[in-house]
Design a protein around this motif. Sequence first.
Motif, PDB file in Angstrom:
ATOM      1  N   GLY A 139       0.841  -1.199   0.000  1.00  0.00           N
ATOM      2  CA  GLY A 139       0.000   0.000   0.000  1.00  0.00           C
ATOM      3  C   GLY A 139       0.867   1.237   0.000  1.00  0.00           C
ATOM      4  O   GLY A 139       1.235   1.739   1.078  1.00  0.00           O
ATOM      5  N   ARG A 140       1.206   1.717  -1.173  1.00  0.00           N
ATOM      6  CA  ARG A 140       2.099   2.882  -1.258  1.00  0.00           C
ATOM      7  C   ARG A 140       1.401   4.166  -0.813  1.00  0.00           C
ATOM      8  O   ARG A 140       2.065   5.129  -0.422  1.00  0.00           O
ATOM      9  CB  ARG A 140       2.616   3.029  -2.689  1.00  0.00           C
ATOM     10  N   ASP A 141       0.067   4.164  -0.920  1.00  0.00           N
ATOM     11  CA  ASP A 141      -0.670   5.375  -0.540  1.00  0.00           C
ATOM     12  C   ASP A 141      -1.120   5.369   0.917  1.00  0.00           C
ATOM     13  O   ASP A 141      -1.765   6.320   1.378  1.00  0.00           O
ATOM     14  CB  ASP A 141      -1.904   5.534  -1.445  1.00  0.00           C
ATOM     15  N   VAL A 142      -0.813   4.292   1.626  1.00  0.00           N
ATOM     16  CA  VAL A 142      -1.172   4.240   3.048  1.00  0.00           C
ATOM     17  C   VAL A 142      -0.252   5.188   3.813  1.00  0.00           C
ATOM     18  O   VAL A 142       0.976   5.146   3.640  1.00  0.00           O
ATOM     19  CB  VAL A 142      -1.040   2.796   3.591  1.00  0.00           C
ATOM     20  N   PRO A 143      -0.793   6.052   4.649  1.00  0.00           N
ATOM     21  CA  PRO A 143       0.058   6.981   5.417  1.00  0.00           C
ATOM     22  C   PRO A 143       1.129   6.232   6.202  1.00  0.00           C
ATOM     23  O   PRO A 143       0.868   5.137   6.729  1.00  0.00           O
ATOM     24  CB  PRO A 143      -0.941   7.678   6.350  1.00  0.00           C
ATOM     25  N   PRO A 144       2.332   6.785   6.277  1.00  0.00           N
ATOM     26  CA  PRO A 144       3.430   6.087   6.957  1.00  0.00           C
ATOM     27  C   PRO A 144       3.100   5.670   8.386  1.00  0.00           C
ATOM     28  O   PRO A 144       3.445   4.556   8.802  1.00  0.00           O
ATOM     29  CB  PRO A 144       4.567   7.114   6.923  1.00  0.00           C
ATOM     30  N   ALA A 145       2.437   6.529   9.121  1.00  0.00           N
ATOM     31  CA  ALA A 145       2.124   6.179  10.515  1.00  0.00           C
ATOM     32  C   ALA A 145       1.170   4.991  10.571  1.00  0.00           C
ATOM     33  O   ALA A 145       1.325   4.079  11.403  1.00  0.00           O
ATOM     34  CB  ALA A 145       1.512   7.386  11.224  1.00  0.00           C
ATOM     35  N   THR A 146       0.177   4.989   9.679  1.00  0.00           N
ATOM     36  CA  THR A 146      -0.777   3.872   9.635  1.00  0.00           C
ATOM     37  C   THR A 146      -0.081   2.588   9.212  1.00  0.00           C
ATOM     38  O   THR A 146      -0.315   1.516   9.791  1.00  0.00           O
ATOM     39  CB  THR A 146      -1.924   4.196   8.660  1.00  0.00           C
ATOM     40  N   ALA A 147       0.784   2.684   8.195  1.00  0.00           N
ATOM     41  CA  ALA A 147       1.507   1.504   7.720  1.00  0.00           C
ATOM     42  C   ALA A 147       2.392   0.931   8.816  1.00  0.00           C
ATOM     43  O   ALA A 147       2.432  -0.293   9.028  1.00  0.00           O
ATOM     44  CB  ALA A 147       2.343   1.870   6.495  1.00  0.00           C
ATOM     45  N   ASP A 148       3.095   1.810   9.535  1.00  0.00           N
ATOM     46  CA  ASP A 148       3.974   1.328  10.608  1.00  0.00           C
ATOM     47  C   ASP A 148       3.167   0.642  11.705  1.00  0.00           C
ATOM     48  O   ASP A 148       3.594  -0.385  12.261  1.00  0.00           O
ATOM     49  CB  ASP A 148       4.768   2.493  11.198  1.00  0.00           C
ATOM     50  N   ALA A 149       2.003   1.193  12.005  1.00  0.00           N
ATOM     51  CA  ALA A 149       1.173   0.605  13.062  1.00  0.00           C
ATOM     52  C   ALA A 149       0.653  -0.773  12.642  1.00  0.00           C
ATOM     53  O   ALA A 149       0.634  -1.717  13.452  1.00  0.00           O
ATOM     54  CB  ALA A 149       0.005   1.542  13.382  1.00  0.00           C
TER      55      ALA A 149
END
Length: 352
Positions: free
Chosen positions: A273-283
Motif C-alpha cells: 500500500g504505497r498510498d497508506v500513510p506512513p504512521a498507519t503503515a507502521d502501526a
Amino acid sequence: MSQTRRVRLSTAAPLVWGVAGVAAVLAVWHGFGILVTPERTFFWFMTFADLVVAAIAFWLGRQWPRYADIESGGIVLLRQRIRFEAITEIRLGDVSAKPFWLAFWLPTSLVVGLIVAFTSASSYNREVVEFATENGRARLRWRRASGHDELVQAVRAARPDLEPRYGLDGNSPARDFSPRMSVGGGLLCAGLLLWGFFAGWSGLQLLDRSTVDEPVPVAATSSALRSATSHLTGYEPLPGVRAEYYSWPCARNNDLLLGPSPDVVDLHLKVVGRDVPPATADAIEARIRQDIGMDPDQYLFTLDRRTSDVAVDIPLVSGLHVEVFTGCVASADLPGLQRQLDEFAAAIGAGR
C-alpha cells in the motif's frame, strides 16, 4: 523352380536401422524434456538433432541392402533388379577405407588417428565390383573377397561372354549399394558419436528432476497459514490495497541443464500500500509482527520451521509492505493455497 542364393553385402543396413530406432526413441524422451524444462532451449535442440539423425539413418537404411539375391535371371538389390542380359561391363578393383577412418578418428581420438595415419592404406582395402548397364552402374564393396567372388562367379556363369576388367573408373557415376567409406562418411560417423554422447548424457539427466528443496506437504503449509491467519483479527479495511501473487519455480539439483522445476513452485503473496500513510503503515506492520510472534525489529520470520517453509517478510521500507511465502510446494496445490493467502490478506484489511 529357380533357387535364390543370398550373398551378404555388409552389416551397415541393420546398424543404421538400429541408429534410426534409437534416435526416434531419444526424440520422444527429449521431447518430454521440453515439457519439464520450459526455461531451457537445450532439449529443443537435442530433439531436433535426434530427428535429423533418425531421418539420415532411415534414408541410408533404404540405400544399403544387407544381401544381394542371385536369381536365375539376375541380381536383386533392394527392390532393384539387374538382369544378367542387361549387364554390359564388369569392373573389379579395390579402394582403401583409410580416409574414412582418418576422418573418424582424428576428431575423436588424436592418438588413434595418428596410428591410422601411419598404417598402410592397403590394410584398409575393400573389394569392389561394378556392374554397368544401359541405365547406369551399380557399385558394391566387401571387406573380404568371399562375397565379391561369389557374386562375380554367378554373373560369369550366366554371361560367360563378359570378361571382368580390372581397374575402377573414378569418373563414372554409380549407385552405391554399400557404404562408400569416404572422408564424408568418417566425419558423419564422428558427428554421430558426438550426438550419441550428448543424447545419452542429456537423456540420463532427465531421470533426476528433483529439487534442492523438496515440496512441503500441502497439509503442513495450509496448517501454518491457517494458524497465522487465525491470529489476525480486528484489522481495519484498507481501501485500494490489493493482494498480488507471484510464483517462482524452485531450483533443481540439476539446475544448470534442466533449469527450475515447473512442478514445484514458491507462491508469494504481496500486499503493498504505497498510498497508506506512513504512521498507519507502521502501526499495521507492528501489529502483524506482534500477532504472529515476530520480534519488533524482525523483518523475516518463518512460521513453523519444523513442518513448513511458510515465511512472512515485512521489510523496513516506507509505506505498507507485507509478503508471505509458501516455500516450495507442488504446483497442483497452488489454487487451494492461494485461497488461504486471500484469507490472510483479507484479515489484515487488503481488498476490503
